[in-house]
Design a protein around this motif. Structure first.
Motif, PDB file in Angstrom:
ATOM      1  N   TYR A  38      10.957   6.682  17.149  1.00  0.00           N
ATOM      2  CA  TYR A  38      10.909   6.391  18.585  1.00  0.00           C
ATOM      3  C   TYR A  38      12.139   6.936  19.301  1.00  0.00           C
ATOM      4  O   TYR A  38      12.428   8.127  19.220  1.00  0.00           O
ATOM      5  CB  TYR A  38      10.703   4.890  18.802  1.00  0.00           C
ATOM      6  CG  TYR A  38       9.907   4.571  20.061  1.00  0.00           C
ATOM      7  CD1 TYR A  38       8.725   5.251  20.335  1.00  0.00           C
ATOM      8  CD2 TYR A  38      10.345   3.618  20.959  1.00  0.00           C
ATOM      9  CE1 TYR A  38       7.999   4.973  21.480  1.00  0.00           C
ATOM     10  CE2 TYR A  38       9.615   3.327  22.109  1.00  0.00           C
ATOM     11  CZ  TYR A  38       8.445   4.012  22.369  1.00  0.00           C
ATOM     12  OH  TYR A  38       7.723   3.733  23.502  1.00  0.00           O
ATOM     13  N   TYR A  39      12.951   6.091  19.969  1.00  0.00           N
ATOM     14  CA  TYR A  39      14.049   6.600  20.774  1.00  0.00           C
ATOM     15  C   TYR A  39      15.180   7.170  19.930  1.00  0.00           C
ATOM     16  O   TYR A  39      15.971   7.986  20.422  1.00  0.00           O
ATOM     17  CB  TYR A  39      14.580   5.517  21.718  1.00  0.00           C
ATOM     18  CG  TYR A  39      13.650   5.268  22.881  1.00  0.00           C
ATOM     19  CD1 TYR A  39      13.173   6.333  23.653  1.00  0.00           C
ATOM     20  CD2 TYR A  39      13.233   3.992  23.213  1.00  0.00           C
ATOM     21  CE1 TYR A  39      12.302   6.126  24.709  1.00  0.00           C
ATOM     22  CE2 TYR A  39      12.364   3.769  24.275  1.00  0.00           C
ATOM     23  CZ  TYR A  39      11.899   4.838  25.014  1.00  0.00           C
ATOM     24  OH  TYR A  39      11.043   4.637  26.061  1.00  0.00           O
ATOM     25  N   GLU A  40      15.289   6.776  18.678  1.00  0.00           N
ATOM     26  CA  GLU A  40      16.321   7.347  17.821  1.00  0.00           C
ATOM     27  C   GLU A  40      16.059   8.839  17.582  1.00  0.00           C
ATOM     28  O   GLU A  40      16.994   9.639  17.471  1.00  0.00           O
ATOM     29  CB  GLU A  40      16.393   6.602  16.499  1.00  0.00           C
ATOM     30  CG  GLU A  40      17.656   6.881  15.708  1.00  0.00           C
ATOM     31  CD  GLU A  40      18.947   6.621  16.480  1.00  0.00           C
ATOM     32  OE1 GLU A  40      19.905   7.382  16.257  1.00  0.00           O
ATOM     33  OE2 GLU A  40      18.989   5.677  17.302  1.00  0.00           O
ATOM     34  N   LEU A  41      14.789   9.222  17.526  1.00  0.00           N
ATOM     35  CA  LEU A  41      14.440  10.641  17.403  1.00  0.00           C
ATOM     36  C   LEU A  41      14.919  11.410  18.624  1.00  0.00           C
ATOM     37  O   LEU A  41      15.489  12.503  18.513  1.00  0.00           O
ATOM     38  CB  LEU A  41      12.924  10.796  17.240  1.00  0.00           C
ATOM     39  CG  LEU A  41      12.408  12.228  17.072  1.00  0.00           C
ATOM     40  CD1 LEU A  41      12.773  12.766  15.689  1.00  0.00           C
ATOM     41  CD2 LEU A  41      10.902  12.285  17.272  1.00  0.00           C
ATOM     42  N   ASP A  42      14.704  10.841  19.806  1.00  0.00           N
ATOM     43  CA  ASP A  42      15.136  11.480  21.052  1.00  0.00           C
ATOM     44  C   ASP A  42      16.651  11.656  21.079  1.00  0.00           C
ATOM     45  O   ASP A  42      17.178  12.706  21.460  1.00  0.00           O
ATOM     46  CB  ASP A  42      14.697  10.653  22.261  1.00  0.00           C
ATOM     47  CG  ASP A  42      13.207  10.405  22.297  1.00  0.00           C
ATOM     48  OD1 ASP A  42      12.468  11.148  21.616  1.00  0.00           O
ATOM     49  OD2 ASP A  42      12.767   9.482  23.000  1.00  0.00           O
TER      50      ASP A  42
ATOM     51  N   ILE B 287      25.091   9.156  25.908  1.00  0.00           N
ATOM     52  CA  ILE B 287      23.942   8.438  25.333  1.00  0.00           C
ATOM     53  C   ILE B 287      24.055   6.949  25.608  1.00  0.00           C
ATOM     54  O   ILE B 287      23.072   6.279  25.958  1.00  0.00           O
ATOM     55  CB  ILE B 287      23.854   8.721  23.816  1.00  0.00           C
ATOM     56  CG1 ILE B 287      23.426  10.176  23.576  1.00  0.00           C
ATOM     57  CG2 ILE B 287      22.867   7.765  23.143  1.00  0.00           C
ATOM     58  CD1 ILE B 287      23.522  10.617  22.127  1.00  0.00           C
ATOM     59  N   LYS B 288      25.255   6.417  25.468  1.00  0.00           N
ATOM     60  CA  LYS B 288      25.479   4.979  25.691  1.00  0.00           C
ATOM     61  C   LYS B 288      25.222   4.600  27.151  1.00  0.00           C
ATOM     62  O   LYS B 288      24.682   3.527  27.440  1.00  0.00           O
ATOM     63  CB  LYS B 288      26.908   4.613  25.295  1.00  0.00           C
ATOM     64  CG  LYS B 288      27.159   3.114  25.223  1.00  0.00           C
ATOM     65  CD  LYS B 288      28.536   2.810  24.669  1.00  0.00           C
ATOM     66  CE  LYS B 288      28.763   1.308  24.586  1.00  0.00           C
ATOM     67  NZ  LYS B 288      30.110   0.972  24.042  1.00  0.00           N
ATOM     68  N   ARG B 289      25.592   5.487  28.068  1.00  0.00           N
ATOM     69  CA  ARG B 289      25.398   5.211  29.500  1.00  0.00           C
ATOM     70  C   ARG B 289      23.943   5.359  29.928  1.00  0.00           C
ATOM     71  O   ARG B 289      23.525   4.810  30.952  1.00  0.00           O
ATOM     72  CB  ARG B 289      26.250   6.171  30.350  1.00  0.00           C
ATOM     73  CG  ARG B 289      27.729   5.850  30.361  1.00  0.00           C
ATOM     74  CD  ARG B 289      28.414   6.565  31.516  1.00  0.00           C
ATOM     75  NE  ARG B 289      28.209   8.010  31.460  1.00  0.00           N
ATOM     76  CZ  ARG B 289      29.050   8.870  30.919  1.00  0.00           C
ATOM     77  NH1 ARG B 289      30.179   8.445  30.364  1.00  0.00           N
ATOM     78  NH2 ARG B 289      28.795  10.166  30.922  1.00  0.00           N
ATOM     79  N   PHE B 290      23.185   6.106  29.164  1.00  0.00           N
ATOM     80  CA  PHE B 290      21.796   6.413  29.549  1.00  0.00           C
ATOM     81  C   PHE B 290      20.942   5.146  29.542  1.00  0.00           C
ATOM     82  O   PHE B 290      20.854   4.443  28.539  1.00  0.00           O
ATOM     83  CB  PHE B 290      21.217   7.452  28.590  1.00  0.00           C
ATOM     84  CG  PHE B 290      19.841   7.930  28.955  1.00  0.00           C
ATOM     85  CD1 PHE B 290      19.643   8.727  30.072  1.00  0.00           C
ATOM     86  CD2 PHE B 290      18.744   7.574  28.192  1.00  0.00           C
ATOM     87  CE1 PHE B 290      18.376   9.176  30.421  1.00  0.00           C
ATOM     88  CE2 PHE B 290      17.481   8.009  28.518  1.00  0.00           C
ATOM     89  CZ  PHE B 290      17.292   8.815  29.636  1.00  0.00           C
TER      90      PHE B 290
END
Length: 410
Positions: free
Chosen positions: A232-236, A258-261
């Motif tokens: 899921y989002y880890e792939l992205d 990535i953290k701010r996204f």
């Protein structure tokens, strides 16, 4: 790209079609422009020939160049016209002086595109987000320079027939979708594969090595291959991290971005906690695989799921097995696919642990969610079906879900 003294037809007058019209009008003012669109009520102040309504395709033979919009299937067009057809995506690829980062996949391409854009921007690059998620592309060509990076989300419709591939390609996954648009799943998958099939040595290919079909297409690519894994989002995120490395963005900069996204609307979007129940809006989950990934991602606290919508003939067997294995207690279902989903689930539910309710509209569905979900638990809307019929599109479906969650909570 020289359209001087050519008769040009723009086929489809949506967002891309309008952008194409304005671009051609500016750069080729003496060319004869026409627009063909199935909408008989289309209104515009632009001066051109307009062919509208059910016979909108009847004048294709009279034009030298036809620029097709993504929403019109190639299968609906006469074979002898195909050599004259190009697309806005092809025009951009042929004339863009900068670096194109192309992202595709049945699911995850919008999030991945946005992540890559944010990382490159944080790294000080001159970067633009465009295509299926952002602004139509031709408006960028006038000011485009070699140092510019164009992060381009590419749908299968935009990739179909494309004879060039991006400098950096990201290929996330392939699941059955849009089967009403293509002649077969094979044709849909082949369109997706154009993200890499025309890449050259020196180009880069970031791909999901766990997806067998994606991997089989990537074997044919000449690009430098960068395999990734993740659910899921880890792939992205992993795809975005690899793109950052290609452009020499420091890992600390990438991780901060990535953290701010905060994620995108309608993609496993946290609506909030109301009356002790946490609501998630995953309206863009228009196929069973996406709904199953959302259920797995949120874990054991998912107690109620809203499913169902427009029927494209997709297979719900794997989704039903996933629901049975989960701790879901209640399904709130929209017709027509809600009936098919329940048939699959009930056939596997030997212990009758799952109850179901059919809802006529979103307000009724959300009311049921408040009534049937326990405090401290999750209610997820991840329909596993397109939105058409009951809603204009997935965005309207998601907006209505959020509206009624907040309204009924008060």
């Amino acid at each position: 790209m020289d359209f001087r003294n050519k008769k040009i037809m723009i086929l489809g007058y949506g967002r891309e079609g309008k952008d194409t019209f304005l671009f051609l009008k500016k750069h080729f003012p003496k060319s004869e422009l026409a627009v063909a669109d199935a909408n008989p009520d289309l209104r515009t102040k632009e001066k051109a020939k307009f062919f509208l309504g059910k016979d909108y395709l009847s004048h294709l033979k009279d034009y030298d160049v036809i620029i097709k919009s993504p929403g019109i299937p190639f299968k609906s067009l006469p074979e002898h016209i195909l050599p004259r057809i190009t697309t806005q995506t092809e025009l951009f690829f042929d004339n863009c002086p900068g670096v194109i980062v192309g992202i595709t996949g049945t699911k995850g391409k919008s999030t991945t595109s946005s992540l890559i854009y944010e990382i490159l921007k944080a790294g000080g690059k001159k970067v633009h987000l465009l295509g299926n998620i952002g602004t139509p592309v031709l408006s960028f060509l006038d000011k485009a320079a070699k140092k510019d990076i164009f992060v381009h989300e590419l749908s299968s419709h935009q990739l179909y027939g494309l004879r060039k591939s991006p400098h950096v390609s990201v290929f996330l996954n392939i699941f059955p979708e849009h089967l009403d648009y293509y002649r077969s799943f094979k044709e849909y998958a082949r369109a997706k594969a154009n993200i890499t099939l025309h890449q050259k040595r020196g180009d880069y290919l970031i791909y999901n090595s766990k997806d067998k079909l994606v991997s089989s297409f990537c074997k044919k690519s000449k690009a430098r291959k960068i395999p990734i894994l993740g659910e899921y989002y880890e792939l992205d995120r992993n795809a975005a991290r690899e793109a950052a490395k290609i452009f020499k963005i420091p890992s600390a900069v990438a991780e901060r971005a990535i953290k701010r996204f905060k994620g995108l609307e309608n993609r496993l979007e946290l609506v909030g906690t109301f009356k002790g129940i946490t609501f998630y809006n995953d309206s863009l989950a228009t196929i069973p695989e996406a709904a199953l990934l959302a259920i797995d991602s949120l874990g054991n606290n998912v107690e109620t799921v809203i499913l169902g919508g427009f029927d494209r003939g997709l297979d719900f067997k794997k989704l039903a097995k996933g629901i049975i294995k989960s701790r879901i207690k209640t399904l709130v279902l929209f017709l027509p696919t809600g009936r098919r989903i329940w048939k699959e689930v009930s056939g596997l539910d030997k212990n009758k642990k799952i109850r179901h309710f059919f809802a006529k509209n979103m307000e009724e569905a959300v009311k049921l969610c408040f009534e049937k979900t326990g405090k401290g638990k999750i209610c997820l809307m991840s329909p596993a079906s397109p939105s058409f019929g009951m809603f204009r599109d997935y965005k309207e479906r998601g907006d209505m879900f959020k509206k009624y969650v907040k309204r009924l909570a008060g």
